[in-house]
Design an enzyme around this catalytic site. Structure first.
Site, short mmCIF file in Angstrom:
data_model
loop_
_atom_site.label_atom_id
_atom_site.label_comp_id
_atom_site.label_asym_id
_atom_site.label_seq_id
_atom_site.Cartn_x
_atom_site.Cartn_y
_atom_site.Cartn_z
N ARG A 20 -2.50 3.17 12.77
CA ARG A 20 -2.54 2.70 11.39
C ARG A 20 -2.69 1.18 11.37
O ARG A 20 -2.05 0.48 12.13
CB ARG A 20 -1.26 3.09 10.65
CG ARG A 20 -1.22 2.59 9.23
CD ARG A 20 0.03 3.05 8.51
NE ARG A 20 1.26 2.46 9.03
CZ ARG A 20 1.66 1.22 8.80
NH1 ARG A 20 0.91 0.41 8.08
NH2 ARG A 20 2.79 0.78 9.30
N ARG B 204 -2.02 -4.00 17.20
CA ARG B 204 -0.64 -3.64 17.54
C ARG B 204 -0.52 -2.91 18.87
O ARG B 204 0.33 -3.24 19.70
CB ARG B 204 -0.06 -2.76 16.43
CG ARG B 204 0.19 -3.52 15.16
CD ARG B 204 0.70 -2.63 14.07
NE ARG B 204 1.04 -3.44 12.90
CZ ARG B 204 1.49 -2.94 11.75
NH1 ARG B 204 1.65 -1.65 11.61
NH2 ARG B 204 1.79 -3.73 10.75
N GLY C 93 12.01 13.90 -1.35
CA GLY C 93 11.78 12.52 -0.92
C GLY C 93 11.33 11.69 -2.10
O GLY C 93 10.51 12.13 -2.90
N HIS D 177 7.70 2.45 15.27
CA HIS D 177 7.63 1.92 13.92
C HIS D 177 7.14 2.95 12.89
O HIS D 177 7.77 3.18 11.88
CB HIS D 177 6.70 0.71 13.92
CG HIS D 177 6.47 0.10 12.59
ND1 HIS D 177 7.50 -0.31 11.79
CD2 HIS D 177 5.33 -0.18 11.91
CE1 HIS D 177 7.00 -0.82 10.67
NE2 HIS D 177 5.70 -0.74 10.70
N GLY E 8 10.40 8.22 -1.87
CA GLY E 8 9.80 6.95 -1.48
C GLY E 8 8.54 6.72 -2.29
O GLY E 8 8.40 7.22 -3.41
N LEU E 9 7.62 5.97 -1.72
CA LEU E 9 6.41 5.65 -2.47
C LEU E 9 5.66 6.91 -2.87
O LEU E 9 5.29 7.09 -4.03
CB LEU E 9 5.50 4.76 -1.63
CG LEU E 9 5.98 3.32 -1.47
CD1 LEU E 9 4.99 2.55 -0.63
CD2 LEU E 9 6.16 2.65 -2.80
#
Lengths: 638, 250, 272
Positions: free
Chosen positions: A435, A330, A40, A401, A42-43
């Site tokens: 989160r 959220r 991976g 999400h 990503g970040l």
């Protein structure tokens, strides 16, 4: 299962510094003798691969995309938190720590979260040094904005593309190392399994998506930074290829899967328009600063929004949560929207949508001001829906999400399998049950730039030098054979349905019974239905083409097969966690006003699952959470 | 809506490709262009045929994976829009649409509409970075940057590396892509130490990979889904000349 | 290679295109303005022509400079075109353009046609190769003035009949009668007559008009492109540069085609 979190001794604020000093180091000349695999880019993965290579380790990085820059971290919009306190509004490392613990509804590990808050500042420094064009004030200094769940302005941003800019920063560090030859980059290769030798993770098996070749890669340590499993709901804000395979394969090999039921539903997404829909698009949460959310008071009111008079509108968030109103967190906003729609008062063609109305804000501030604040979002909305949000209210609906759950890791971000480290969204460590906005980027980069590059060498120094292993080792051969076997099984079924069909079926079950609100009966129903879909999948899926060429159907089928097994673990976890907390809302456990009721006495722990066999109930272990620095409190946003 | 698709089919890079015709009947206006392909592909799979391979991932216009040339323009005629964000309401019932892969010598076709864009990776590896190892950074606010420059750098940094510029360019030039990265760093103090080396190295790699030269036709800017401006190409021309004249050649 | 090694770099090649192009554009502007003097009559025009001829070595330096620019412009563009073609080996089955204009896409073709035209132009008016008879025109200049001398046959009978006020003078073996006292007498190339006779031919004029229009197409893209290559692109000024580029191209075209048109219609040189 050994779930020792290995939290360092000492006061909370000193734990990480002490640990950094106590960890073992490796002589620079010896570092290149160690090989580290990063799955991976990503970040978390990109940053870890680059940083470990900078230190001198021999790194091999893997992505299923054609470029590391396409990892889904790129899609994050809003921003990244850091406790810089540049606006001088009372922020501190401790406050960021506390907000994150509270936002996570007291289900995250104190020491990890404190470390996250500590390194958050270094992340901003690092990104600026790389040339990330963060938003700035006229004075040339960095600008901040506020985000949900915090009373300070601590979010750094680059327009609505913060994730992209941060990823490109990590990517630039990574390409530099690739150019220098310290990182070997493997693109269009998907991890299919991990390989354990004598209990240590010593490599991975990949499938080349272009040639179908199943290959072994040997290493001394493996880092999984393979993202979340939001696509288990079929429709989500995740990218099309995001999948659980890497994490789930590790789980099948013995890694603990922690808190899989903590899946975040984002309240402001564009509603589903039809069966053809392939993904849900997020609209930044910042819209709720000026938009008012409402549905008609009467069921089945099909009038145009402009024709519904003020007294027949229900501004339900303002009604239920007068002090936070449209800016409620959220999970709360999402559930309220679901309630209104379940009550038959939803809008949009499907009845699953609520209005987000800017008419009042436009009247108050003028169209120009709104355009300045949200112009690009309005444009994106109009492009997708063909509705002009300046003249007619937006329609929004919650969507899957982010997933807080993930592979269990200790303080060093190592799973219970020695050598197997997990970073970013793929691990469970920092967000507890929910989160906060702008924290995902922070965690990914914290893991990638600062934590893993310190703890992985510690693992190597403590456990190395390692026994020499080649690709011909029987364990590698066995794992390769299993992957090939799975491929040929999938190719040979030649049934009547496409892999997407089964994915959609699974998604329906998960969204219906294990979505925003869950209850025992529904979860038990899901546990009946999922194995049926899985069984049908293995009897009736069809995969066209051949396995030696780019075959997107086969890719999809491999991923769906793992989702079909993993979904059951998720539902088991949701069922066993007999409380409501954060994103996990059990309708049995709520206060009379509909707020989530936590059960700290029985569930202030991490639920970690151990694989027992496909279709068999996995074993649940607990890692008790110790709160020495914060006190349990009821989250209230009234 | 009924849409006739004329799609480029090619088994692999070595084989010849050709246009194949497909008719899709049940297209809805709210569908994205890729969702129309999803429907078509589902149908092809059930018919036992090989579905049309195309690159895609985020489907929200940011990852840069999608790579279709629609009616002769990468990402289609819609201004500032990636293929995945292009919706069928922009077309009419009965339309015939040509869909081809991104075309460039440096982007060989892998299969159908999937191309190999690793040439862009090599350009980035040549110099698309600021050489700063993790942990070397001073406090972020020690480096004030004017808002104008930061905003302009962000305009350049918006590039998603999709390859539309090089594929729309009649010369197959990757100048817009390269200039976006060079321009971003040239505007920021962090990029200054390596400014000359970067522009020379990235252009050298670009030319080595077989991309063409820029003749200022600006088709790239028009096709760019992120509206990156050819202004950055102009800036890079200046940077490159300066770097060529005042750098010792190796 | 040495000097031509810049060709390896597309951007340096572009700089060469821009710099040589810039010089050629300046020349064309000067050329257009200079030749527009034909509208002012024979004397002005021929004086201008004589002035240029009189530059001597400087004229040759200019000519060689322009020639080098032209050759570099041509070689570089061809090399770039070949490179650019090889970068796009497979054409789109269906291609449409959003912003690339016909002018910008056809630079190489207009350029090559202009080069062919230029070659003809030089052979026609500079070297006098294509139309030697029309080229070979001379006029007598007495005391710095043209048109005041009249050629007379060297016949004693006629000479005897001349009024006493008339002076005679012999230039290049021919006898001329002049109304004033002759201080200096010389012949010069009658460029005016050469041009007028040249453009009297409608086919020649047509070739010129076409050549100049092609030049206009080329310039409309070339001028603004020059600014872009030189790194000057700013949202405030670039729209004006583009407009200016088009306007300048149109002006150059109008200036240059006004010459054959006025000649064809008899507005210029009608008395010859």
């Amino acid at each position: 299962m050994n779930l020792d979190a290995k939290i360092p001794e000492g006061p909370l604020a000193d734990k990480w510094d002490n640990h950094l000093f106590n960890m073992k180091l490796i002589n620079p000349a010896n570092r290149r003798k160690y090989k580290i695999i990063v799955v991976g880019t990503g970040l978390a993965g990109g940053a870890a691969a680059a940083t470990l290579a900078e230190q001198g380790y021999n790194v091999e990085a893997f992505t299923y995309n054609d470029s590391p820059r396409r990892a889904h971290s790129i899609a994050a919009q809003g921003g990244i938190n850091a406790a810089k306190n540049y606006p001088n509004d009372g922020d501190s490392i401790r406050r960021l720590f506390y907000d994150t613990i509270k936002g996570g509804d007291f289900r995250a590990r104190e020491a990890n979260v404190y470390r996250l808050a500590q390194v958050s500042n270094n992340i901003i420094d690092q990104c600026v040094a790389q040339g990330v064009p963060f938003a700035r004030d006229y004075g040339g200094l960095l600008a901040n904005r506020s985000f949900g769940g915090a009373q300070v302005s601590r979010t750094f941003y680059a327009r609505g593309q913060t994730g992209q800019q941060l990823l490109l920063g990590a990517y630039s560090a990574l390409v530099r190392q690739i150019g220098l030859g310290t990182v070997t980059m493997h693109t269009r290769k998907e991890m299919a399994d991990i390989v354990l030798i004598d209990g240590q993770c010593r490599g991975i098996i990949t499938r080349d998506l272009l040639t179908g070749e199943v290959e072994s890669h040997v290493a001394d340590a493996v880092i999984l930074a393979t993202g979340g499993y939001g696509n288990v709901f079929f429709l989500s804000t995740n990218a099309q290829a995001c999948n659980v395979t890497a994490a789930y394969r590790a789980y099948k090999k013995g890694a603990g899967f922690a808190n899989p039921c903590f899946t975040q539903i984002h309240p402001t997404c564009i509603p589903v328009s039809g069966d053809h829909q392939s993904k849900l698009t997020l609209m930044s949460e910042s819209l709720r600063n000026d938009g008012r959310i409402w549905v008609p008071k009467n069921k089945g009111d099909k009038r145009k929004p402009a024709d519904i008079p003020e007294e027949e509108r229900d501004y339900y968030l303002e009604r239920k949560y007068p002090s936070f109103g449209n800016l409620s967190p959220r999970d709360i906003s999402s559930r309220a929207a679901k309630e209104a729609c379940d009550d038959g008062r939803g809008v949009a063609s499907t009845g699953y949508g609520v209005y987000l109305d800017f008419a009042d804000a436009i009247k108050r501030l003028g169209r120009d001001k709104i355009e300045e604040r949200y112009g690009n979002l309005f444009e994106m909305y109009e492009r997708i829906t063909d509705d002009d949000p300046y003249t007619t209210p937006m329609m929004i609906y919650p969507a899957s999400h982010y997933t807080m759950g993930g592979l269990w890791v200790d303080y060093n971000l190592m799973s219970n399998i020695p050598g197997l480290h997990v970073g970013g969204e793929a691990n469970f460590s920092d967000h507890g049950a929910n989160r906060l906005g702008a924290s995902a980027l922070m965690q990914g980069l914290s893991d990638g730039y600062f934590v893993l590059p310190s703890t992985v060498p510690h693992y190597l120094a403590t456990n190395g030098p390692f026994e020499k292993v080649t690709k011909d080792h029987p364990e590698f051969k066995k794992a390769e054979a299993e992957v090939r076997d799975k491929v040929s099984r999938l190719m040979s079924i030649k049934g009547k349905h496409t892999p997407t069909y089964f994915h959609r079926e699974l998604g329906k079950i998960m969204w219906e019974y294990c979505g925003m609100a869950r209850n025992e009966a529904g979860l038990k129903k899901a546990l009946e239905l999922i194995p049926q879909v899985r069984e049908e999948f293995w009897k009736d899926v069809t995969v066209t083409g051949d396995a030696q060429n780019l075959n997107t159907v086969l890719e999809k089928a491999m991923r769906v097969a793992d989702f079909l097994e993993f979904a059951e673990v998720l539902v088991h976890d949701a069922l066993e966690r007999d409380e409501s907390c954060g994103s996990h809302f059990r309708t049995e456990h709520q206060y009379p006003d509909g707020e989530a009721m936590r059960n700290d006495k029985d569930f202030a722990h991490v639920g970690v699952w151990e694989f027992q066999g496909v279709g068999k109930k996995p074993l649940r272990h607990k890692e008790e959470l110790q709160y020495e620095n914060v006190k349990f409190a009821v989250r209230s946003y009234k | 809506m009924k849409i006739t698709l004329m799609v480029w089919r090619q088994k692999c890079c070595k084989e010849q490709g050709k246009i194949e015709k497909f008719v899709v009947d049940n297209v809805e206006e709210d569908m994205s262009f890729l969702e129309m392909f999803d429907i078509l592909n589902e149908r092809l799979i059930l018919e036992g045929k090989d579905p049309i391979a195309f690159d895609h991932d985020c489907r929200e216009g940011i990852c840069g994976a999608c790579s279709m040339t629609i009616n002769g323009v990468p990402h289609g005629h819609e201004h500032g829009t990636t293929t995945c964000q292009l919706h069928m309401r922009k077309f009419k019932d009965g339309d015939t649409i040509y869909v081809e892969p991104f075309r460039n010598k440096a982007f060989p076709v892998i299969k159908d509409l999937v191309v190999d864009r690793t040439a862009y990776e090599r350009i980035m590896q040549a110099g698309g970075f600021v050489s700063v190892a993790t942990g070397n950074a001073k406090d972020a606010n020690n480096l004030p940057i004017s808002k104008e420059n930061a905003d302009l750098a962000m305009d350049a940094a918006a590039c998603i590396g999709c390859g539309a510029c090089a594929s729309s360019c009649p010369n197959g030039s990757a100048m817009l892509f390269v200039s976006a990265k060079v321009g971003q760093f040239a505007l920021l103090p962090q990029g200054q130490p390596e400014r000359k080396r970067r522009v020379l190295a990235m252009i050298k790699q670009m030319e080595k990979d077989g991309f063409g030269g820029c003749t200022n036709m600006y088709e790239c800017e028009a096709a760019c889904p992120k509206n990156v401006s050819v202004r950055f190409i102009a800036k890079m021309n200046r940077d490159y000349l300066r770097a060529s004249l005042f750098t010792k050649s190796k | 290679m040495g000097l031509l090694s810049y060709l390896k770099s597309t951007i340096l090649s572009k700089w060469v295109m821009a710099i040589t192009g810039c010089i050629l554009v300046l020349f064309i502007c000067g050329h257009a303005v200079g030749n527009l003097q034909i509208l002012l009559g024979s004397d002005t025009y021929n004086t201008y022509a004589a002035f240029l001829q009189g530059l001597g070595e400087i004229l040759w330096i200019i000519r060689i400079g322009l020639f080098v620019c032209l050759v570099l412009h041509l070689i570089t563009s061809i090399r770039l075109k070949l490179l650019n073609n090889s970068a796009r080996p497979t054409a789109y089955q269906y291609k449409s353009f959003l912003k690339a204009k016909l002018t910008s896409r056809t630079m190489i073709w207009t350029g090559i046609m202009i080069f062919a035209f230029l070659t003809y132009h030089l052979l026609h008016f500079t070297a006098g190769v294509t139309n030697p008879v029309e080229y070979d025109q001379h006029e007598v200049v007495i005391n710095g003035k043209s048109g005041i001398a009249q050629e007379i046959p060297n016949d004693p009978r006629i000479l005897a009949q001349l009024p006493p006020t008339l002076q005679t003078t012999t230039v290049d073996g021919k006898l001329y009668a002049v109304q004033e006292e002759v201080k200096t007498a010389e012949t010069r190339h009658d460029v005016y007559k050469m041009v007028v006779l040249g453009f009297r031919n409608p086919i020649t004029s047509l070739v010129y008009i076409i050549g100049v229009i092609l030049l206009g197409f080329h310039l409309s893209h070339a001028i603004q492109s020059m600014f872009q290559t030189a790194g000057f692109n700013h949202p405030k000024y670039t729209p004006w540069i583009i407009q200016g580029s088009n306007a300048l191209a149109v002006i150059v075209v109008l200036c240059l085609i006004s010459i054959p048109i006025t000649i064809l219609t008899g507005l210029v040189g009608g008395t010859i």
